[in-house]
Scaffold this active site. Structure first.
Site, PDB file in Angstrom:
ATOM      1  N   HIS A  15       0.863  -1.438   0.449  1.00  0.00           N
ATOM      2  CA  HIS A  15       0.991  -0.041   0.010  1.00  0.00           C
ATOM      3  C   HIS A  15       0.565   1.178  -0.030  1.00  0.00           C
ATOM      4  O   HIS A  15       0.222   2.468  -0.153  1.00  0.00           O
ATOM      5  CB  HIS A  15      -0.647  -0.395   1.266  1.00  0.00           C
ATOM      6  CG  HIS A  15      -2.491   0.380   1.033  1.00  0.00           C
ATOM      7  ND1 HIS A  15      -2.654   2.150   0.049  1.00  0.00           N
ATOM      8  CD2 HIS A  15      -3.750  -0.200   1.291  1.00  0.00           C
ATOM      9  CE1 HIS A  15      -3.968   2.048   0.154  1.00  0.00           C
ATOM     10  NE2 HIS A  15      -4.274   0.347   0.918  1.00  0.00           N
TER      11      HIS A  15
ATOM     12  N   ASP B 169      -2.351   3.287  -4.639  1.00  0.00           N
ATOM     13  CA  ASP B 169      -3.843   3.352  -3.550  1.00  0.00           C
ATOM     14  C   ASP B 169      -4.660   2.332  -4.111  1.00  0.00           C
ATOM     15  O   ASP B 169      -4.224   1.381  -5.319  1.00  0.00           O
ATOM     16  CB  ASP B 169      -4.168   4.573  -3.959  1.00  0.00           C
ATOM     17  CG  ASP B 169      -3.659   5.724  -3.064  1.00  0.00           C
ATOM     18  OD1 ASP B 169      -3.018   5.213  -1.534  1.00  0.00           O
ATOM     19  OD2 ASP B 169      -3.441   6.723  -2.728  1.00  0.00           O
TER      20      ASP B 169
END
Length: 442
Positions: free
Chosen positions: A413, A417
């Site tokens: 992450h 995104d």
């Protein structure tokens, strides 16, 4: 007058600092030639046959099968005759990863006082303090008739790890050769003649009998230990997330059937999934990257080196297809087949197990639908593919039975995104459902 030269475990490259002796390929008293393989070792990356840079008579071996040696520890000594026992200055040309025989040895040693060689019972020079060998399981004394014939080092290791004395077995192979089935049968019925005792001292397992925690302990060494370290590091460092989607793979399976009906070389499903993955990475290059923690930078890579998870008898390995983005389906099929065969034979080189930038994990071969795998550190993502099975599916407004697969993407992450990860996975699913989408990138 002959001189005794000491051959040490060489630097095998890729940052490896130790290796486990799998099997000796020579005996004490045997004549060896320059660059003849003398021992097979297992590193954290691969199985490697180590050639000796000296020619002469083996006078001693250091370490039993199963022992772990650090780089620089003595492997064996060779008595070399003639005025100049050192290999020719220009070298033999035989090179291991990070090791060659082009330079003469740093020093020569005379024979030292002898001590029993536990490997074969012959006299051996006493080991130096810095070359201590820690054996996993003490080997039984060698029988007078010589080593037991075993079909492969992996079978010998299976017996050793389970405390099975191979001299108590009658092999079912040609000339009494002991096969894997022989060892498995003996372990199943408990037909062992001698069971190796657990190592003494600080390595001994604690007595868990009192609290009921009895069982078998397996050292985290070699490839299994390296995998454990890498997975632990990935889980510590990478904040991963997973998204998944079901896709109708009916058209992809039909396209593959049509390709393989032409009479040309067969195309594997894994190759088609790899081709889809590289096309998706071209659209979403953020996922072909890694995080440089020290510099606090995301490094986006220009080339795609595709790793794929392969389960072997020695544990999980990830062979790497170099420049996968530049290969077509036929080339990918051939390379997957070559690397898979080498993985099962334990013959992958360190270079074939390192440097991947993205991993494809086809866990559908185990009969499961989904998974949330641990990212292959330091990569940014892994595409998971479940089994392809007939399921009810709404197709063109009608309920039908279609070939359905679950796809998942586990991603770092920090590099992107959910929008990027979701876009990548949706594109992969679109290509699976309609392979013609790939024609836009051909």
């Amino acid at each position: 007058m002959a001189q005794v030269l000491e051959f040490k475990l060489p630097d095998l490259g890729e940052g490896l600092t130790e290796a486990v002796i799998v099997s000796w390929l020579v005996q004490v008293g045997e004549v060896v030639a320059i660059d003849q393989p003398v021992v097979e070792v297992e590193t954290a990356k691969a199985m490697v046959e180590v050639p000796c840079p000296y020619g002469g008579v083996v006078t001693a071996r250091f370490g039993e099968e199963g022992a772990e040696l650090p780089v620089g520890a003595p492997l064996l000594t060779v008595a070399v005759g003639g005025a100049d026992p050192v290999p020719e200055p220009e070298g033999s040309g035989n090179v291991l990863v990070g090791y060659g025989t082009g330079a003469p040895p740093a020093r020569r040693r005379r024979a030292r006082p002898t001590a029993p060689d536990r490997t074969n019972g012959s006299a051996a020079p006493a080991a130096t303090a810095g070359a201590a060998v820690h054996a996993r399981v003490p080997a039984p004394p060698a029988a007078a008739e010589g080593p037991v014939p075993v079909i492969s080092p992996l079978v010998r290791r299976l017996a050793r790890d389970n405390g099975l004395d191979l001299r108590g077995l009658s092999g079912s192979g040609p000339d009494g050769l002991i096969l894997r089935a022989d060892v498995e049968d003996a372990l199943r019925v408990g037909a062992t003649r001698t069971v190796a005792q657990p190592p003494a001292g600080p390595q001994a397992a604690p007595d868990d009998t009192a609290n009921g925690r009895t069982g078998t302990r397996t050292p985290l060494k070699g490839i299994r230990g390296a995998v454990a370290d890498k997975l632990s590091r990935s889980r510590r460092e990478i904040p991963d997330a997973t998204c998944w989607v079901d896709a109708d793979a009916t058209e992809l399976m039909r396209a593959r059937t049509a390709m393989n009906a032409t009479g040309a070389s067969k195309i594997s499903l894994l190759a088609l999934l790899a081709r889809i993955s590289t096309a998706a990475l071209a659209r979403y290059p953020e996922l072909n990257s890694y995080v440089d923690v020290e510099a606090r930078e995301i490094v986006r890579l220009d080339r795609i080196h595709l790793g794929f998870a392969a389960q072997t008898d020695r544990g999980l390995v990830v062979p790497v297809v170099r420049d996968a983005h530049a290969r077509d389906a036929e080339s990918l099929t051939a390379e997957f087949a070559r690397l898979t065969e080498a993985a099962h034979a334990g013959k992958l080189t360190p270079g074939e197990l390192t440097g991947s930038t993205f991993t494809l994990n086809n866990y559908g071969v185990f009969g499961v639908d989904g998974s949330t795998p641990i990212i292959n550190h330091p990569e940014a993502a892994m595409l998971g593919v479940g089994r392809i099975v007939p399921k009810p599916w709404v197709h063109e407004g009608e309920l039908a039975v279609r070939q359905v697969v679950q796809l998942s993407l586990t991603f770092d992450h920090r590099v992107c995104d959910g929008g990027t990860a979701g876009g990548f996975l949706r594109y992969v699913a679109d290509c699976v459902e309609n392979p013609a989408v790939l024609l836009r990138t051909v």
